[in-house]
Design a protein around this motif. Structure first.
Motif, PDB file in Angstrom:
ATOM      1  N   PRO A 149      -1.142  10.275 -24.217  1.00  0.00           N
ATOM      2  CA  PRO A 149       0.224  10.316 -24.746  1.00  0.00           C
ATOM      3  C   PRO A 149       0.631   9.014 -25.421  1.00  0.00           C
ATOM      4  O   PRO A 149       0.159   7.937 -25.073  1.00  0.00           O
ATOM      5  CB  PRO A 149       1.074  10.579 -23.497  1.00  0.00           C
ATOM      6  N   TYR A 189      14.480  10.400 -21.337  1.00  0.00           N
ATOM      7  CA  TYR A 189      13.284   9.857 -21.958  1.00  0.00           C
ATOM      8  C   TYR A 189      13.222   8.341 -21.854  1.00  0.00           C
ATOM      9  O   TYR A 189      12.146   7.763 -21.679  1.00  0.00           O
ATOM     10  CB  TYR A 189      13.223  10.267 -23.436  1.00  0.00           C
ATOM     11  N   ARG A 244       7.447  17.235 -22.041  1.00  0.00           N
ATOM     12  CA  ARG A 244       6.536  16.818 -20.978  1.00  0.00           C
ATOM     13  C   ARG A 244       5.434  17.854 -20.841  1.00  0.00           C
ATOM     14  O   ARG A 244       5.684  19.038 -20.648  1.00  0.00           O
ATOM     15  CB  ARG A 244       7.302  16.682 -19.655  1.00  0.00           C
ATOM     16  N   PHE A 245       4.181  17.419 -20.917  1.00  0.00           N
ATOM     17  CA  PHE A 245       3.040  18.314 -20.739  1.00  0.00           C
ATOM     18  C   PHE A 245       2.851  18.543 -19.244  1.00  0.00           C
ATOM     19  O   PHE A 245       2.650  17.595 -18.482  1.00  0.00           O
ATOM     20  CB  PHE A 245       1.782  17.696 -21.342  1.00  0.00           C
ATOM     21  N   ILE A 246       2.906  19.795 -18.803  1.00  0.00           N
ATOM     22  CA  ILE A 246       2.891  20.082 -17.364  1.00  0.00           C
ATOM     23  C   ILE A 246       1.686  20.903 -16.932  1.00  0.00           C
ATOM     24  O   ILE A 246       1.572  21.233 -15.755  1.00  0.00           O
ATOM     25  CB  ILE A 246       4.182  20.800 -16.933  1.00  0.00           C
ATOM     26  N   PHE A 290       4.510  23.118 -21.897  1.00  0.00           N
ATOM     27  CA  PHE A 290       5.456  22.035 -22.119  1.00  0.00           C
ATOM     28  C   PHE A 290       6.720  22.278 -21.298  1.00  0.00           C
ATOM     29  O   PHE A 290       7.073  23.413 -20.995  1.00  0.00           O
ATOM     30  CB  PHE A 290       5.881  21.957 -23.591  1.00  0.00           C
ATOM     31  N   TYR A 311       7.425  10.001 -21.871  1.00  0.00           N
ATOM     32  CA  TYR A 311       7.671  11.443 -21.811  1.00  0.00           C
ATOM     33  C   TYR A 311       6.635  12.255 -21.056  1.00  0.00           C
ATOM     34  O   TYR A 311       6.920  13.361 -20.628  1.00  0.00           O
ATOM     35  CB  TYR A 311       7.816  12.019 -23.219  1.00  0.00           C
ATOM     36  N   THR A 312       5.429  11.768 -20.864  1.00  0.00           N
ATOM     37  CA  THR A 312       4.436  12.584 -20.162  1.00  0.00           C
ATOM     38  C   THR A 312       3.313  11.719 -19.630  1.00  0.00           C
ATOM     39  O   THR A 312       3.140  10.563 -20.035  1.00  0.00           O
ATOM     40  CB  THR A 312       3.862  13.666 -21.090  1.00  0.00           C
ATOM     41  N   SER A 313       2.558  12.286 -18.715  1.00  0.00           N
ATOM     42  CA  SER A 313       1.328  11.658 -18.239  1.00  0.00           C
ATOM     43  C   SER A 313       0.148  12.336 -18.925  1.00  0.00           C
ATOM     44  O   SER A 313       0.297  13.392 -19.526  1.00  0.00           O
ATOM     45  CB  SER A 313       1.210  11.819 -16.714  1.00  0.00           C
ATOM     46  N   ASP A 335      -2.535  10.437 -12.958  1.00  0.00           N
ATOM     47  CA  ASP A 335      -1.559  11.470 -12.602  1.00  0.00           C
ATOM     48  C   ASP A 335      -0.676  11.041 -11.440  1.00  0.00           C
ATOM     49  O   ASP A 335      -0.106  11.886 -10.740  1.00  0.00           O
ATOM     50  CB  ASP A 335      -2.272  12.786 -12.282  1.00  0.00           C
ATOM     51  N   TYR A 354       5.780   6.931 -17.342  1.00  0.00           N
ATOM     52  CA  TYR A 354       4.572   7.551 -16.800  1.00  0.00           C
ATOM     53  C   TYR A 354       3.397   6.598 -16.994  1.00  0.00           C
ATOM     54  O   TYR A 354       3.081   6.234 -18.131  1.00  0.00           O
ATOM     55  CB  TYR A 354       4.268   8.864 -17.519  1.00  0.00           C
TER      56      TYR A 354
END
Length: 307
Positions: free
Chosen positions: A44, A267, A82-84, A94, A299-301, A254, A272
Motif C-alpha cells: 500500500p 484516514y 481498506r483492503f480487508i 474493500f 488506509y490499509t495493511s 498484519d 498501518y
C-alpha cells in the motif's frame, strides 16, 4: 528461441508482456500460460488522494515469481479504501467510508471466543481460537425456512495445551490446508525485536492417552512447502510446481489488520505498519525481507492477491 526464453518465466504477467512486444513474439508464445500462480502482495501507498477522472489509479503488487513489483490498475474510487481480504480468482474486498463509530467493535459469530483465523476445507469452516482450539462449522439451509435463513452446525475440538519454545512470543496464528490436512502456523517474535523472527508448523493429531482431546504435533521440516500466511487467506504451494521457487513461510505485516481502533479512525489518524514483510526459509536459515523500512500506510495493511 523466443519460446525457450518464455519457458523460463513463471509469472503470467511477464509472459503477457513478452507477447505484447510484437506479432512474431506473440505467435511464438501462443496462449501458453502457467496454470498455477503464486499470490501477489499488495504494497500500500503511505497516503491516498483524489485523482482526476482521466488519471488511472495503480497499485504495487510484489510478485514472488518475478522478484519485483507489478503495477496493476485499481478502481478509480478506491482511494482510502481498506483492503480487508481476498479470494481465489483475483477477487479483492474493500471497505469504504469508515469513520469513528463505524466498524469500531469486533466479534465472532460462531462462538464466544477470540478467533485468530479461519479457513474453508472440505465443506466446513475451521475457526482457530487464541487458545489454539478449533471450531468446525457448517452452514445449512433449514427445510421449510426462507432461502436467506441458515443454521450453523458447530463442533468444538479441544486441544491439549501446547508448549511453545522459551524466549519466543506469539505474534499471530494462522490455519492453512496442506497436502490434505489442516496445519496451524505460529508466528513468533522475541523480547528484543518487534519484527517477526521465526515460524513453527503444527499438524492436528488425536491424543491417544487422554481420549477425547486432540493435540498439535510439531512439523520440523517445511519439506518443499511454500506457505503464504494471511488472515482468512493462507495458501500452501509446492516448490516443484514452479521453476525458481524456494520453500518458506511468506508473510506480510498484519499487526493492525483487524484492530477495531484502527478501523474506526479517519484516514489521517490511521497508521498501518507495512515494514514487517518477508520470507522465513526454515530453521537456521537467514530471513529474507521486503520493504523493511516502508513507512506506515494511512488506509490499509498489506494483503495477498490470490490468483
Amino acid at each position: 528461441m523466443v519460446r525457450e526464453f518464455v519457458s523460463l518465466l513463471d509469472c503470467n504477467l511477464d509472459r503477457m508482456n513478452v507477447a505484447a512486444q510484437c506479432t512474431s513474439w506473440r505467435d511464438a508464445l501462443g496462449h501458453d500460460m502457467r496454470a498455477r500462480q503464486l499470490p501477489w502482495m499488495l504494497v500500500p501507498y503511505r497516503r491516498t488522494c483524489l485523482l482526476h477522472p482521466d488519471v488511472m489509479r495503480r497499485a504495487d503488487f510484489f510478485c514472488f515469481l518475478s522478484h519485483s513489483p507489478h503495477k496493476v490498475t485499481m478502481p478509480h474510487n478506491a482511494y482510502g479504501a481498506r483492503f480487508i481480504g481476498a479470494y481465489d480468482g483475483c477477487w479483492m474486498f474493500f471497505a469504504f467510508g469508515q469513520r469513528c463509530g463505524v466498524g469500531a467493535s469486533s466479534f465472532s459469530c460462531v462462538s464466544e471466543i477470540e478467533a485468530e483465523d479461519v479457513t474453508y476445507f472440505r465443506g466446513f469452516f475451521y475457526v482457530l481460537s487464541k487458545i489454539e482450539d478449533l471450531i468446525v462449522c457448517k452452514a445449512e439451509y433449514q427445510p421449510g425456512s426462507g432461502p436467506d435463513i441458515l443454521s450453523i452446525k458447530k463442533q468444538y475440538l479441544h486441544f491439549l495445551p501446547l508448549e511453545h519454545e522459551n524466549g519466543l512470543y506469539i505474534k499471530a496464528r494462522y490455519i492453512v490446508e496442506s497436502r490434505g490436512e489442516i496445519l496451524m502456523v505460529v508466528r513468533y517474535t522475541t523480547i528484543l525485536s518487534e519484527q517477526t523472527t521465526s515460524f513453527a508448523l503444527f499438524r492436528m493429531i488425536p491424543d491417544i492417552e487422554t481420549g477425547p482431546y486432540l493435540a498439535w504435533e510439531k512439523i520440523h521440516n517445511l519439506d518443499g512447502r511454500m506457505i503464504f500466511v494471511g488472515r482468512g487467506s493462507s495458501r500452501c504451494f509446492e516448490t516443484n510446481e514452479f521453476l525458481e521457487s524456494h520453500q518458506g513461510v511468506y508473510f506480510h505485516d498484519d499487526d493492525a489488520f483487524n484492530m477495531p481502533t484502527m478501523v474506526a479512525y479517519g484516514y489521517n489518524g490511521r497508521k498501518y505498519p507495512c515494514h514487517d514483510n518477508g520470507c522465513w526459509p526454515g530453521h537456521g536459515k537467514q530471513m529474507k525481507r521486503w520493504y523493511e523500512w516502508k513507512l506506515p500506510s494511512s488506509y490499509t495493511s498489506p494483503v495477498w492477491l490470490l490468483h
